[in-house]
Write a protein that holds these residues in place. Structure first.
Motif, short mmCIF file in Angstrom:
data_model
loop_
_atom_site.label_atom_id
_atom_site.label_comp_id
_atom_site.label_asym_id
_atom_site.label_seq_id
_atom_site.Cartn_x
_atom_site.Cartn_y
_atom_site.Cartn_z
N GLU B 504 -3.81 -4.10 0.89
CA GLU B 504 -4.76 -5.21 0.97
C GLU B 504 -5.20 -5.43 2.41
N ALA B 505 -4.35 -5.07 3.36
CA ALA B 505 -4.72 -5.25 4.77
C ALA B 505 -5.91 -4.37 5.16
N ALA B 511 -14.09 2.04 3.18
CA ALA B 511 -14.00 3.47 3.50
C ALA B 511 -12.60 3.83 3.99
N ALA B 512 -12.03 2.95 4.83
CA ALA B 512 -10.68 3.22 5.35
C ALA B 512 -9.65 3.14 4.24
N ARG B 516 -7.38 6.33 3.09
CA ARG B 516 -5.91 6.39 3.14
C ARG B 516 -5.34 6.70 1.76
N LEU B 517 -5.94 6.10 0.72
CA LEU B 517 -5.49 6.41 -0.65
C LEU B 517 -5.69 7.88 -0.95
N GLU B 518 -6.83 8.37 -0.52
CA GLU B 518 -7.15 9.77 -0.78
C GLU B 518 -6.15 10.68 -0.07
N THR B 519 -5.82 10.37 1.16
CA THR B 519 -4.82 11.17 1.88
C THR B 519 -3.49 11.16 1.14
N ALA B 528 -16.33 15.30 -2.48
CA ALA B 528 -17.05 14.28 -1.72
C ALA B 528 -17.83 13.33 -2.63
N GLU B 529 -18.36 13.87 -3.71
CA GLU B 529 -19.18 13.04 -4.58
C GLU B 529 -18.34 11.96 -5.25
N THR B 530 -17.18 12.35 -5.77
CA THR B 530 -16.28 11.37 -6.38
C THR B 530 -15.87 10.32 -5.37
N ARG B 531 -15.55 10.78 -4.19
CA ARG B 531 -15.10 9.85 -3.15
C ARG B 531 -16.19 8.83 -2.82
N ALA B 532 -17.43 9.31 -2.75
CA ALA B 532 -18.53 8.39 -2.42
C ALA B 532 -18.71 7.35 -3.52
#
Lengths: 460, 565
Positions: B504-505, B511-512, B516-519, B528-532
């Protein structure tokens, strides 16, 4: 005792609710040519897999004096008492008589009133059984004979000389599906999740649950307002992304198809009429109840041909054959009778043929209260089109060192699965010319051009 | 004697490995041979290294939280694996014993009508241990082994005796970093396995009464637990005869011979007797009763013969040796370990590398599980997706769920992570030691119709991904994030909640947050498309708490996460 199921019913529901049907879904159905065909010509096959290898020599037992004596001698501590057997009135067995397991009175009634028939000693074969060839090692035998993995597969694929994951129900679907697209719902409906029988090149089984209206959807999907609108829109965008990795492509497709199909399917099922027939509470009857409900909305789905698949597990009775079957066979018999009643209520009993399959029969000899993997086994066929009250195939003459015995009281089949399946496929609507597409090895045993049916089990 | 050799060899190998690590550390110190140690700050860890650690975590653990990734990256793959080998094991028996004792003391009387908490105890133990244990690699390997050496609670007796499955799973844990031969032998003597595949109380033949030994375990110990159905090349390819038919590895006669070997076993302990059914002992191995063991010669595979006159225990040891030494075992078991941890379609070369490590760990030892695990995880195909053209694995539902609990700070008031697993089992068709049959949840060679089978690939986990379960999983995640359900903890156990404050922070920077979730979850492999789309969808939500949960929901359920590379 709290079972898993009672625990689940006491816990909070996860709120897996069917969504309302959005206009997009209905138009999708229309785009797939959902015009209902003539309501008269509907046929369905209901395939019941008894997984593990049912010890069917204790389901269908010879009851005349000499053969019962042979049965009891070979089966030792597995033999059912003669007085407990339920007599069958079979019109074609001459001086031989047969009885059912004592727990199957409902099936006895079905057979004796002509609603069901028994099919004897069916099994996987690549060529007619030749004991000499088997003895000297030159016989062509099904791959992985006696092994669950291959045999349960071969009863679903009808290909005993290979290992494929596509079934004869799937191949029927590939042939007939385009002329029978039930509003985008597959013509092959599974109550057992993914299965080989209904997997084809294009056709795949549509898996439904026995509970509710059978299909689940993403929470909120299809809801017009607020959170549902957001969910629907974002899922649609995400599932429109073309994935470059093949597994991701397949996963996307499954999720997309599940969402799309659910709307159509649930809409139809929500209009299923209440049935007067009551079903027993167990999983087998519950699954048949759901199938009856799907059949009851076949016109709404626009379906003219459907296959259904159920698996009942736990038949691998290496131990405690008598106790286990006493607990399990009644549910099969009762479920079939309940299903028959529901179909009669729906006016569809003539249009639906229900049949059993199983990995194999089991050793006539005992391992000490249990039996081991066998080969030929006996099966049940039920329906208005079934020429009931008869025993099809050749029930072996039981004897020590019988010619069919390949060891430990494993009797080679006398009816290949091809003949059993061909009978069902032809009735279902596969043309004789297409039979060897559905059953690649059928010509070893049966000529589709012959004009005579493989077994005579079904009329029409 | 051979056991001692294994021990000596293992400790020698550990010494060599420790020396290697020490040498590397010394060389990396920046100084010459006799120079005093310099304090060079460690090189900054790159995003690529973090992603590589996250990838390793997805293969070799039930999920590592974000803050654990940098230390893992610093250890490096090999260093992390070694440190995991050295972690003390986390077993189930103590946890189950504790719950049973609490139950016997009446703690759950208000909630129990019968024996529910006895049944619950091994489930509670499994979830709590795997979520909280530090020996994650051992836990993950044991889970993989439990999908090969299958026993299941779909047999009631194994449910109602808590130590039946608990002790059995501890065998997986204990042998995960040991030797495969010990695992095979321990499974053969396990009363849980004896009950499940019916060689418990399997009597010698009684030909006068036409009764013969039960063949169930004899068949499956070959077909599933050691050599498989067909003869295999070292790279796992099935060997075919001149007609193109696969060559069977054994036949029905072989099964009957092995069935003779596995006779005479029953529950052990005080007052043990053959035929005992009423006083089971699931916490100790089965015991041999010679009078009920089939006498005489037994013909094993590849011409080996057990001579008449040996004890039942000797017969079993020789039979286990016969299977263990079959050349199939390396590729047969190795390929499945790769499938459970890394990828569904390893190249034949990868299978051969792992199989040959099984055959010989480099020190002349066959069946060294640590060497095999290293081979599986350190193989170039495992570490570098660009080397695996058919790489990919549909994530297992149990591992996905565990990862949510571990990566998002599952906690409770008393620190016990209570879960029964009935929901995940019902909704996604998977739960440890709850398979529908001895053939696990899915077959190693399941090939979904369509593109995947057209390309000649297999994808086992798709076998449990049907029209219901595929939708059930996102709804399950939904319930965890937006409902009041995190686990199905029974009454008497503290509810489990997630710790989402650290996420939540980041909520005011979608985007951040998504990055971080993606990492953490997809380590750079999300398209990239899904991420966007996810970023935009997350930004749309105004409330920070809901926005955070929405971000988790999308990241955890999209196809790019369901399938990992």
């Amino acid at each position: 005792m709290i079972t898993r199921r009672t625990f689940l019913s006491h816990s909070c529901s996860l709120g897996v609710a069917a969504s309302t049907v959005g206009t997009t879904l209905l138009s999708l159905g229309a785009a797939r040519n959902a015009a209902a065909q003539s309501a008269g010509d509907y046929r369905a096959l209901v395939c019941i897999l008894l997984a593990g290898g049912n010890d069917s020599y204790n389901m269908l037992v010879p009851s005349d004096a000499s053969q019962y004596g042979a049965y009891a001698g070979i089966r030792a501590d597995l033999a059912l008492p003669q007085a407990d057997l339920l007599p069958l009135s079979l019109s074609n067995t001459g001086t031989r008589s047969f009885g059912l397991h004592p727990g199957m009175s409902s099936l006895q009634q079905l057979v004796n009133t002509g609603d069901a028939a028994m099919v004897a000693n069916v099994g996987t074969l690549l060529e007619a059984f030749d004991p000499v060839a088997v003895e000297n090692g030159t016989a062509r035998l099904p791959v992985g004979l006696f092994s669950h993995a291959d045999q349960i597969n071969q009863w679903q694929t009808a290909i005993a000389d290979g290992r494929t994951s596509k079934g004869w129900g799937g191949r029927i679907g590939d042939l007939l599906q385009s002329s029978n697209l039930a509003n985008g719902v597959s013509m092959n409906i599974s109550l057992a999740g993914t299965n080989v029988f209904q997997s084809g090149d294009d056709a795949v089984g549509y898996a439904i649950e026995s509970t509710g209206n059978g299909a689940a959807n993403i929470n909120g999907y299809g809801d017009a307002a607020g959170f549902g609108e957001y969910r629907t829109r974002v899922w649609d965008e995400l599932l429109a992304v073309q994935q470059s990795q093949v597994f991701r492509r397949e996963f996307r497709k499954r999720l997309r198809d599940a969402i799309d199909t659910e709307g159509v399917f649930s809409e139809a099922m929500s209009q299923a009429p209440a049935l007067n027939t009551t079903f027993s509470p167990g999983p087998f009857s519950t699954a048949l109840n759901q199938i009856a409900r799907v059949i009851s909305v076949r016109d709404l789905l626009g379906a003219t041909r459907q296959t259904f698949f159920i698996t009942v597990g736990g038949w691998d009775h290496h131990d405690e054959v008598l106790d286990n079957q006493a607990g399990m066979l009644p549910a099969i018999a009762n479920g079939l009778a309940e299903f028959r009643n529901a179909l009669v209520e729906l006016g569809a009993f003539d249009n639906v043929t229900t049949f059993t399959i199983s990995d194999f029969g089991r050793t006539l000899t005992s391992n000490g209260r249990g039996s081991d993997h066998g080969w030929g086994g006996h099966h049940i066929a039920m329906g208005g089109a079934v020429n009931g009250g008869q025993l099809y195939g050749d029930y072996p003459i039981l004897a020590a060192n019988a010619p069919l015995d390949v060891g430990r009281g494993i009797y080679a089949p006398t009816t290949p699965t091809e003949a059993y399946f061909a009978e069902l496929a032809l009735w279902f609507g596969v043309s004789p010319g297409d039979l060897d597409v559905v059953l690649p090895n059928v010509r070893t045993f049966y000529s589709p051009e012959s004009g005579t049916p493989p077994l005579g089990l079904l009329t029409g | 004697m051979s056991a001692m050799r294994h021990t000596l060899t293992r400790s020698l190998r550990q010494t060599l490995t420790l020396c290697a690590v020490t040498l590397l550390a010394a060389c990396g110190g920046g100084g010459g041979g006799d120079a005093p140690p310099t304090t060079t700050p460690p090189a900054p860890i790159t995003q690529a290294e973090i992603e590589a650690a996250s990838r390793l975590a997805a293969q070799a653990t039930f999920g590592m939280p974000f803050e654990a990734l940098e230390p893992m990256a610093r250890q490096g793959t090999e260093g992390w694996i070694v440190s995991q080998f050295n972690q003390p094991p986390t077993y189930h028996r103590p946890v189950i014993l504790d719950i049973v004792q609490r139950r016997d003391a009446g703690e759950f009387d208000a909630f129990e009508q019968d024996i529910e908490y006895l049944i619950f105890s091994r489930r509670l133990s499994w979830w709590h241990n795997t979520v909280t244990a530090n020996d994650q690699l051992r836990q993950r390997v044991a889970f993989a082994l439990s999908q090969i050496f299958v026993v299941s609670d779909n047999v009631d007796t194994l449910q109602v005796y808590p130590f039946a499955l608990g002790t059995y799973y501890d065998l997986m844990l204990e042998n995960a970093f040991g030797n495969f031969r010990d695992l095979l032998r321990d499974v053969a003597l396990s009363p849980a396995m004896g009950l499940y595949l019916s060689h418990l109380n399997n009597n010698r033949s009684d030909p006068a009464n036409n009764i013969f030994p039960d063949e169930n375990f004899a068949r499956e110990v070959m077909q599933l637990f050691s050599i498989g159905l067909f003869e295999l090349e070292p790279d796992g390819t099935v060997i075919t005869d001149i007609n193109g038919d696969p060559v069977p590895a054994y036949d029905n006669d072989d099964i009957r011979e092995f069935a003779k070997v596995f006779t005479g076993l029953s529950f052990g302990g005080d007052n043990a007797f053959f035929g005992n059914e009423i006083a089971p002992r699931f916490d100790i191995p089965m015991e041999m009763f010679e009078a009920n063991h089939e006498p005489g010669e037994k013909q094993l595979l590849n011409g080996a013969v057990i001579p008449a006159g040996l004890t039942g225990e000797q017969d079993i040891e020789l039979a286990i040796d016969n299977l263990f030494n079959h050349p199939n075992v390396g590729p047969f078991i190795g390929r499945q370990l790769i499938q459970r941890l890394v990828t569904s379609n390893p190249s034949p070369e990868y299978v051969q590398r792992v199989g040959s490590t099984f055959a010989d760990n480099g020190f002349g030892v066959r069946g060294d599980m640590r060497a095999v695990i290293r081979a599986v995880l350190l193989d170039p195909e495992a570490r570098d997706p660009s080397l695996a053209p058919n790489g990919g694995k549909l994530r297992e539902p149990v591992v996905r769920y565990e990862s949510i609990l571990r990566q998002f700070g599952a906690t409770s008031d008393d620190g016990f992570i209570a879960a029964l697993g009935y929901f995940i089992q019902e909704l996604t068709r998977q739960h440890p030691l709850s398979a529908p049959s001895v053939f696990n949840f899915y077959l190693p060679d399941h090939s979904p119709a369509g593109e995947i089978s057209d390309q000649g690939l297999v994808a086992p986990e798709f076998q449990i991904t049907d029209a219901n379960s595929v939708v059930n999983y996102p709804n399950f995640v939904d319930a965890i994030l937006f409902g009041d359900f995190v686990t199905d903890a029974p009454p008497g156990f503290d509810a489990v909640r997630l710790t989402l404050e650290p996420w939540e922070a980041l909520a005011d920077d979608p985007a951040a947050l998504v990055a971080r979730l993606e990492t953490l979850v997809t380590y750079g492999s999300m398209d990239a498309e899904t991420r966007a789309i996810i970023e935009a969808a997350v930004a749309e939500v105004q409330d920070p708490g809901i926005r955070t949960r929405a971000a988790l929901y999308w990241v955890l359920t999209v196809p790019a996460t369901a399938v990992r590379d």
